[in-house]
Motif scaffolding. Structure first.
Motif: not given
Ligand code: MN
Length: 208
Positions: A25-27, A81-83, A130-132, A167-169
């Protein structure tokens, strides 16, 4: 036209830490949508057609149309960010970095456990989506931070800081398996971090 990075591993390869359904799902949905939306928005700004995604994110303030700027911020951030996220995961991940990245971590944070703790706290306490980040600048200094939505340190510092691990949160990154237990996902995430890849990205930023 920007393209998603190809996965170097099977969608079930990060089990049990990151489950197959989340990966698919994410990709194929979330990351694909950010990429498609970014490309659609950029069709309206032909002068950016040969720019790198880093340059686009660094120079968002040059985009005068506010709605288009927001679309590119959200989807360009999401694309980049996802790459990074999918590139720095591996079924053979975990452990600790070596070499110059390890040395810099010791210099900036004390030891690996200290930076892991700092990143985990940044990820756990980021309110909402968000992200860390673990980021580096051209001098090789390291920094831990977090961002809302699909923002990142490139956007926030106009390119002075570049993330080397994120880190995708967003709930889409963990909810199917971990439900409300974000902290369990963060712990599991470290079992699949490809520190060799992170170190490679770090060296490239230092050289650039
Ligand atoms: Mn994501």
């Amino acid at each position: 036209m920007f393209k998603q990075i190809e996965l170097k591993y099977n969608v079930n390869a990060l089990e049990p830490h990151i489950d197959e359904t989340t990966m698919i799902t994410h990709y194929t949905k979330h990351h694909a949508a950010y990429t498609a939306n970014l490309n659609a928005a950029l069709e309206k700004i032909p002068e950016l057609s040969s720019s790198s995604i880093e340059d686009i994110l660094k120079n968002l303030s040059n985009i005068s149309d506010e709605a288009l700027k927001t679309t590119i911020r959200n989807n360009g951030g999401g694309f980049h960010n996802h790459n990074l996220y999918f590139t720095t995961l591996s079924p053979n991940g975990g452990g600790q970095p070596e070499g110059e990245l390890a040395k810099q971590i010791e210099h900036d944070f004390g030891d690996f456990n200290a930076v892991k703790e700092k990143l985990s706290t940044a990820a756990a306490t980021r309110f909402g989506s968000g992200w860390a980040w673990l980021s580096a600048n051209k001098n090789g200094d390291l920094n831990v931070s977090s961002s809302p939505n699909q923002d990142n340190p490139i956007i926030e510092s106009q390119g002075e800081w570049v993330p080397i691990l994120g880190i995708d949160v967003w709930e889409h990154a963990y909810y199917l398996k971990y439900k409300n237990l974000r902290v369990d996902y963060i712990k599991a995430f470290f079992n699949v971090v490809d520190w060799k890849e992170v170190a490679k990205i770090y060296s490239n930023i230092k050289l650039s």
